[in-house]
Motif scaffolding. Structure first.
Motif, PDB file in Angstrom:
ATOM      1  N   ILE A 106       0.762  -1.227   0.134  1.00 50.63           N
ATOM      2  CA  ILE A 106      -0.364  -0.056   0.135  1.00 50.63           C
ATOM      3  C   ILE A 106       1.068   0.615   0.367  1.00 50.63           C
ATOM      4  O   ILE A 106       1.674   1.133   1.221  1.00 50.63           O
ATOM      5  N   ASP A 107       0.923   2.058  -1.203  1.00 48.46           N
ATOM      6  CA  ASP A 107       2.259   4.004  -1.456  1.00 48.46           C
ATOM      7  C   ASP A 107       0.824   4.495  -1.777  1.00 48.46           C
ATOM      8  O   ASP A 107       1.301   5.467  -1.005  1.00 48.46           O
ATOM      9  N   SER A 108      -0.272   4.543  -0.964  1.00 46.23           N
ATOM     10  CA  SER A 108      -1.021   5.627  -0.858  1.00 46.23           C
ATOM     11  C   SER A 108      -2.472   5.462  -1.436  1.00 46.23           C
ATOM     12  O   SER A 108      -3.058   4.112  -1.243  1.00 46.23           O
ATOM     13  N   LEU A 109      -3.175   6.483  -0.975  1.00 49.35           N
ATOM     14  CA  LEU A 109      -4.977   5.993  -1.084  1.00 49.35           C
ATOM     15  C   LEU A 109      -5.206   5.589  -1.732  1.00 49.35           C
ATOM     16  O   LEU A 109      -6.222   5.309  -1.394  1.00 49.35           O
ATOM     17  N   LYS A 110      -4.668   6.371  -2.887  1.00 49.68           N
ATOM     18  CA  LYS A 110      -5.486   5.098  -4.339  1.00 49.68           C
ATOM     19  C   LYS A 110      -4.974   3.554  -4.546  1.00 49.68           C
ATOM     20  O   LYS A 110      -6.166   2.779  -4.469  1.00 49.68           O
ATOM     21  N   ASP A 111      -4.167   2.841  -3.605  1.00 47.43           N
ATOM     22  CA  ASP A 111      -3.903   1.678  -3.321  1.00 47.43           C
ATOM     23  C   ASP A 111      -5.313   1.145  -2.116  1.00 47.43           C
ATOM     24  O   ASP A 111      -6.371  -0.250  -2.641  1.00 47.43           O
ATOM     25  N   ARG A 451       6.939  -5.341  -8.520  1.00 46.97           N
ATOM     26  CA  ARG A 451       7.783  -4.281  -7.628  1.00 46.97           C
ATOM     27  C   ARG A 451       7.694  -3.511  -9.037  1.00 46.97           C
ATOM     28  O   ARG A 451       6.858  -1.727  -8.728  1.00 46.97           O
ATOM     29  N   LYS A 452       7.725  -3.619 -10.291  1.00 54.33           N
ATOM     30  CA  LYS A 452       7.506  -2.544 -11.490  1.00 54.33           C
ATOM     31  C   LYS A 452       6.001  -2.156 -11.502  1.00 54.33           C
ATOM     32  O   LYS A 452       5.633  -1.498 -11.563  1.00 54.33           O
ATOM     33  N   THR A 453       4.704  -2.543 -10.455  1.00 54.43           N
ATOM     34  CA  THR A 453       4.102  -2.770 -11.029  1.00 54.43           C
ATOM     35  C   THR A 453       3.491  -0.885 -10.431  1.00 54.43           C
ATOM     36  O   THR A 453       3.334  -0.126 -10.932  1.00 54.43           O
ATOM     37  N   GLN A 454       3.925  -1.660  -8.609  1.00 55.27           N
ATOM     38  CA  GLN A 454       3.705  -0.722  -7.844  1.00 55.27           C
ATOM     39  C   GLN A 454       4.358   0.334  -8.427  1.00 55.27           C
ATOM     40  O   GLN A 454       3.388   2.270  -8.208  1.00 55.27           O
ATOM     41  N   THR A 455       5.546   0.594  -8.635  1.00 54.15           N
ATOM     42  CA  THR A 455       6.246   1.767  -8.990  1.00 54.15           C
ATOM     43  C   THR A 455       5.946   2.570 -10.128  1.00 54.15           C
ATOM     44  O   THR A 455       5.649   3.781 -10.377  1.00 54.15           O
ATOM     45  N   ALA A 456       5.211   1.941 -11.683  1.00 51.88           N
ATOM     46  CA  ALA A 456       4.370   2.599 -12.394  1.00 51.88           C
ATOM     47  C   ALA A 456       3.607   3.231 -11.795  1.00 51.88           C
ATOM     48  O   ALA A 456       3.145   4.399 -12.108  1.00 51.88           O
ATOM     49  N   LYS A 457       2.534   2.899 -10.754  1.00 44.67           N
ATOM     50  CA  LYS A 457       1.735   3.053 -10.589  1.00 44.67           C
ATOM     51  C   LYS A 457       1.790   4.448  -9.000  1.00 44.67           C
ATOM     52  O   LYS A 457       1.124   5.371  -9.494  1.00 44.67           O
ATOM     53  N   ILE A 458       3.182   4.535  -8.955  1.00 46.77           N
ATOM     54  CA  ILE A 458       3.867   5.642  -7.710  1.00 46.77           C
ATOM     55  C   ILE A 458       3.679   6.555  -9.206  1.00 46.77           C
ATOM     56  O   ILE A 458       3.451   8.017  -8.465  1.00 46.77           O
ATOM     57  N   ALA A 459       4.657   6.870 -10.252  1.00 49.80           N
ATOM     58  CA  ALA A 459       5.131   7.745 -10.794  1.00 49.80           C
ATOM     59  C   ALA A 459       4.005   8.474 -11.892  1.00 49.80           C
ATOM     60  O   ALA A 459       3.389   9.398 -12.167  1.00 49.80           O
ATOM     61  N   ALA A 460       2.247   7.306 -11.901  1.00 50.23           N
ATOM     62  CA  ALA A 460       1.112   7.864 -12.270  1.00 50.23           C
ATOM     63  C   ALA A 460       1.036   8.630 -11.211  1.00 50.23           C
ATOM     64  O   ALA A 460       0.415  10.247 -11.989  1.00 50.23           O
ATOM     65  N   LEU A 461       0.757   8.248 -10.412  1.00 49.72           N
ATOM     66  CA  LEU A 461       0.414   8.733  -9.833  1.00 49.72           C
ATOM     67  C   LEU A 461       0.549  10.976  -8.882  1.00 49.72           C
ATOM     68  O   LEU A 461       0.219  11.656  -9.096  1.00 49.72           O
TER      69      LEU A 461
END
Length: 515
Positions: A106-111, A451-461
């Protein structure tokens, strides 16, 4: 409607409670609650059947939650991955190899929005096993509940938020003890007015036991930590009759059937007396409410199906001990995260105990057993010796700083391991009744690629959120952390602007430092 009659299969009526004519006249639901915190216990309402789940991405965990709810789970219990627990985003270099492994990332409210997609937070209770970053994850949960339009005065669940046992037994702390205790009492204070049905701490003996303690040590060190939290909240000026109602406990249930039942009965009695000594006069503030998980460290990789029997014994002991909520481990957990099949058998174990065994028909069915009553007294006396020693040292925080609790757990773990290796203690399938086995094939694995999936989600956020608003909210949190204000409103604001977990944790690291 005629009152429900409880009978055996032979038609013998089962009374709500049994009292021994001479000495056992204490009643359930009455101080000191040895026999249970409710007058009718499971005759009125079964315990909450939780299954602890969380792995990989929020999307994958969401699928498992929907599956468990469809199978009859009555409460969700969220496992978070290691980076989330220690305040690092999935794209941080220290997160490599750990993203989504022992829980969900869980990296952000989005997750958080994805994790509970299609699940109304107003209709379930959620337990979150999170400690150092508990205020951040709780803020995300509250922010999501607000977005769903839930009544914050009604949402309920538990956040573990127990940092003392992290220093003693588990290791996922971030900040030094003093600021960590401040964050915990900030959660107590904030929730007492804003989210009054939320359990603001789950004081955990589970991990103390998993680290190798005895049953008596688990009880003593957990209650000593609980006492430290009570005192910290009292020092902040909070009313014990209000905040103590929102404390819950989390215990392990191990293999020794009768000792575990006695431990739970002793725990209620001891906590009732501790709270009373510290000024609690409201019965609700004197009651020890607890969740139980069957013993993870008792599961064996050898002959894993034997674990179904172990878990059944442990679950039955937890129910006979009067638990409010229960998680049963999957039989394959010594090999990997549980498969869906193992999770289903674990849940069915609880359902069979609840609806087929008859043990829920009367309150405290083992009361009056000379063995159980004596053992309850003996467990209490042995735990009290430890608590007295910790009190003499100045309380649990001081005992942890002096390495006392850690050393006691380590000595007990060493002794237990020696007894297994010498054959003094029998572990079926491990040191007796062994057999040649093929390597397990049907095990659950989490792919490192997430990890790549989550990293891409953080960048997009970070490309789509209001970055100036994020920067402002983090700066305000930084200033508040330097002062004495309650930090929960500042964390909530940052979360609602989609600041990441790592950004918020780093803001606090800059003020508090690391331990």
């Amino acid at each position: 409607m005629a009152p429900k009659k409880f009978t055996t299969t032979s038609g013998i009526e089962i009374k709500e409670v049994y009292t021994q004519p001479s000495s056992m006249n204490e009643l359930p639901g009455e101080f000191p609650f040895t026999r249970g915190i409710q007058k009718d216990m499971y005759r009125g309402k079964a315990w909450t059947m939780r299954q602890y789940a969380g792995f990989s991405t929020a999307e994958e965990s969401n699928k498992r939650y929907h599956y468990l709810l469809s199978q009859g789970t009555t409460g969700l219990s969220v496992a978070f991955d290691l980076p989330t627990q220690i305040g690092y985003d999935s794209d941080h270099e220290l997160s490599e190899g750990e993203v989504g492994k022992v829980g969900v990332a869980i990296d952000s409210l989005k997750d958080m929005e994805i994790l509970f997609d299609g699940i109304s937070l107003g209709d379930i209770t959620t337990s979150m096993t999170i400690n150092a970053t508990a205020p951040i994850l709780l803020a995300m949960y509250i922010a999501l509940a607000k977005k769903q339009g839930a009544d914050l005065k009604q949402i309920s669940g538990t956040v573990q938020n127990d940092i003392l046992k992290e220093y003693a037994a588990r290791g996922t702390y971030i900040y030094p003890p003093a600021p960590s205790m401040r964050l915990i009492t900030d959660v107590f204070e904030y929730c007492s007015t804003e989210v009054p049905k939320w359990n603001t701490i789950s004081i955990s003996g589970y991990h103390i036991r998993e680290a190798g303690s005895t049953a008596v040590q688990e009880l003593a060190f957990t209650l000593a930590n609980g006492k430290a939290y009570l005192k910290a909240a009292l020092n902040k000026g909070l009313d014990i009759n209000v905040f103590a109602k929102r404390l819950s406990f989390f215990f392990n249930c191990h293999n020794n059937f009768f000792e575990e039942i006695a431990k739970f009965r002793a725990a209620r009695r001891m906590w009732a007396n501790i709270t009373k000594q510290l000024g609690a006069t409201d019965a609700g503030a004197q009651k020890l409410r607890f969740h139980t998980q069957t013993g993870g460290s008792t599961l064996t990789a050898q002959q894993p199906l034997n674990n179904i029997i172990r878990v059944s014994n442990q679950a039955l002991a937890a129910v006979l001990g009067g638990t409010q909520s229960l998680h049963t481990n999957g039989y394959d957990e010594a090999l990997s995260l549980p498969t869906e099949a193992a999770a289903k058998i674990a849940l069915r174990t609880q359902q069979i105990i609840a609806f087929e065994s008859g043990v829920t028909d009367t309150v405290d069915p083992l009361a009056g057993s000379y063995f159980i009553e004596t053992l309850t007294n003996e467990v209490e006396a042995a735990a009290q010796l430890y608590i007295d020693k910790i009190d003499a040292m100045g309380g649990a925080v001081k005992a942890i700083e002096q390495d006392y609790i850690q050393q006691e757990i380590a000595a007990a773990a060493y002794q237990y391991q020696n007894e297994i290796e010498s054959g003094e203690k029998i572990l079926v399938g491990v040191n007796r009744f062994t057999q040649q086995e093929d390597a397990a094939t049907n095990v659950f694995r989490v792919d490192d690629a997430i990890r790549k999936t989550q990293t891409a989600k953080i960048a997009a956020l970070k490309n789509t959120r209001n970055n100036p608003a994020v920067a402002t909210s983090l700066q305000q949190l930084h200033e508040a952390a330097k002062g004495q204000q309650n930090l929960m409103p500042f964390i909530l604001t940052a979360v609602e602007h989609y600041a990441t977990l790592g950004e918020i944790a780093d803001t606090l690291r800059n003020v508090f430092g690391e331990y």
